[in-house]
Design a protein around this motif. Structure first.
Motif, short mmCIF file in Angstrom:
data_model
loop_
_atom_site.label_atom_id
_atom_site.label_comp_id
_atom_site.label_asym_id
_atom_site.label_seq_id
_atom_site.Cartn_x
_atom_site.Cartn_y
_atom_site.Cartn_z
N UNK A 24 0.78 -1.38 0.17
CA UNK A 24 -0.14 -0.04 0.12
C UNK A 24 0.79 1.39 0.11
N UNK A 25 2.03 1.34 0.68
CA UNK A 25 3.18 2.35 0.69
C UNK A 25 3.54 2.75 -0.93
N UNK A 26 3.65 1.65 -1.41
CA UNK A 26 4.02 1.86 -2.94
C UNK A 26 2.89 2.55 -3.64
N UNK A 27 1.63 2.17 -3.47
CA UNK A 27 0.50 2.51 -4.23
C UNK A 27 0.27 4.27 -3.85
N UNK A 28 0.66 4.57 -2.50
CA UNK A 28 0.47 5.77 -1.92
C UNK A 28 1.71 6.62 -2.49
N UNK A 40 -12.59 10.15 -10.88
CA UNK A 40 -12.33 10.50 -9.39
C UNK A 40 -12.15 9.50 -8.26
N UNK A 41 -11.23 8.53 -8.75
CA UNK A 41 -10.96 7.32 -7.89
C UNK A 41 -10.25 7.82 -6.72
N UNK A 42 -10.73 7.56 -5.54
CA UNK A 42 -9.89 7.62 -4.37
C UNK A 42 -8.72 6.85 -4.34
N UNK A 46 -8.07 2.92 -5.36
CA UNK A 46 -6.99 2.63 -6.15
C UNK A 46 -5.99 1.61 -5.54
N UNK A 47 -5.97 1.67 -4.06
CA UNK A 47 -5.01 0.81 -3.49
C UNK A 47 -5.77 -0.46 -3.50
N UNK A 48 -6.82 -0.65 -3.00
CA UNK A 48 -7.59 -1.89 -2.90
C UNK A 48 -7.78 -2.70 -4.30
N UNK A 49 -8.11 -1.97 -5.43
CA UNK A 49 -8.14 -2.31 -6.59
C UNK A 49 -6.88 -3.01 -6.99
N UNK A 50 -5.94 -2.33 -6.94
CA UNK A 50 -4.53 -2.40 -7.29
C UNK A 50 -4.01 -3.99 -6.63
N UNK A 51 -4.21 -3.91 -5.39
CA UNK A 51 -3.69 -5.21 -4.60
C UNK A 51 -4.60 -6.45 -5.09
N UNK A 52 -6.01 -6.33 -5.30
CA UNK A 52 -6.66 -7.20 -5.48
C UNK A 52 -6.33 -7.84 -6.94
N UNK A 73 1.22 -2.40 -14.48
CA UNK A 73 0.87 -1.32 -14.47
C UNK A 73 -0.25 -0.64 -15.56
N UNK A 74 0.19 -0.98 -16.85
CA UNK A 74 -0.33 -0.65 -18.23
C UNK A 74 -2.04 -1.27 -17.93
N UNK A 75 -2.01 -2.52 -17.40
CA UNK A 75 -3.31 -3.01 -17.61
C UNK A 75 -4.10 -2.28 -16.21
N UNK A 76 -3.44 -2.01 -15.19
CA UNK A 76 -4.18 -1.52 -14.05
C UNK A 76 -4.81 -0.11 -14.37
N UNK A 77 -3.78 0.65 -15.15
CA UNK A 77 -4.17 2.13 -15.17
C UNK A 77 -5.19 2.28 -16.37
#
Length: 243
Positions: A24-28, A40-42, A46-52, A73-77
């Protein structure tokens, strides 16, 4: 056990460990670099979706295949309809350093200096989603005296250890036969069996961090190998053995 012309190392929990590891600190760390976010994704979403998503892909990849951070990253973004103000290469470094700044395993730097002084060549093979370029940046920051001839990372080569291709590519790059190379790592399966499978001499490293509170090797010793290998708990042992 012949004296090696080259020693190749694993990365994590062998040369470098990651104190205070936190995805989560990496996402932060990367979240402030968002320059387009029409939904306007919070940060929380962002963090929850990324880790999941990362965990879902890990389950699908199987034992031998690797995820590359750039592709993830490309897929997620694009899935989140977000873009960044930095390149994928820059984002990768920001995320990696945000997860943990990294720290050197005890005496790893002194041991590498010793190998350099003795003319013993060195390299790295790592299972890692971050690229070889990112790991090289980390090594140059934390182990500035390193003379690694190559940093082979599974994300750049698709296959993960103990698949033999990673080791075979390293041998090709070294120009040496396997009997002249040692391989050191903390995983019995990935490192010891993997290296032995191509004829390298395996060294199992079971080290501790500076404060001695966390035993780093979490690999299961499910059996006793029927081949020769070296077990060490401190990089000073390596220097003594080579001397």
């Amino acid at each position: 056990m012949e004296k090696p012309e080259m020693i190749i190392f694993d990365y994590g929990r062998t040369l470098i460990y990651q104190p205070n590891y936190n995805a989560s600190n990496g996402n932060k760390a990367i979240y402030p670099y968002i320059d387009r976010n029409p939904r306007n994704i919070s940060f929380e979403e962002f963090d929850r979706s990324n880790i999941e998503l990362f965990e879902k892909i890990k389950k699908e990849r199987g034992k031998y295949l690797e995820i590359h951070e750039h592709n993830f990253l490309r897929l997620f973004l694009e899935y989140m309809d977000i873009s960044l103000s930095v390149s994928l290469e820059e984002a990768e470094i920001i995320i990696m350093n945000g997860i943990s700044q990294g720290a050197v395993m005890p005496y790893a730097d002194i041991m590498l200096d010793y190998l350099n002084a003795k003319g013993i060549r060195t390299g790295v093979i790592s299972n890692n989603c971050f690229s070889g370029a990112a790991l090289k940046e980390l090594f140059d920051r934390l182990l500035p005296g390193n003379r690694f001839e190559f940093v082979l990372v599974s994300s750049d080569y698709i296959f993960r250890k103990p698949h033999s291709m990673m080791y075979e590519i390293a041998l090709q790059k070294s120009g040496l036969t396997a009997d002249k190379v040692w391989y050191c790592g903390d995983s019995m399966e990935n490192d010891i069996y993997g290296a032995n499978g191509v004829g390298m001499f395996p060294v199992l490293y079971e080290g501790r961090t500076e404060d001695e509170t966390h035993f780093l090797s979490n690999q299961s010793h499910k059996d006793t190998p029927d081949f020769e290998y070296l077990l060490i708990h401190d990089w000073r042992e390596m220097m003594d053995i080579l001397a």
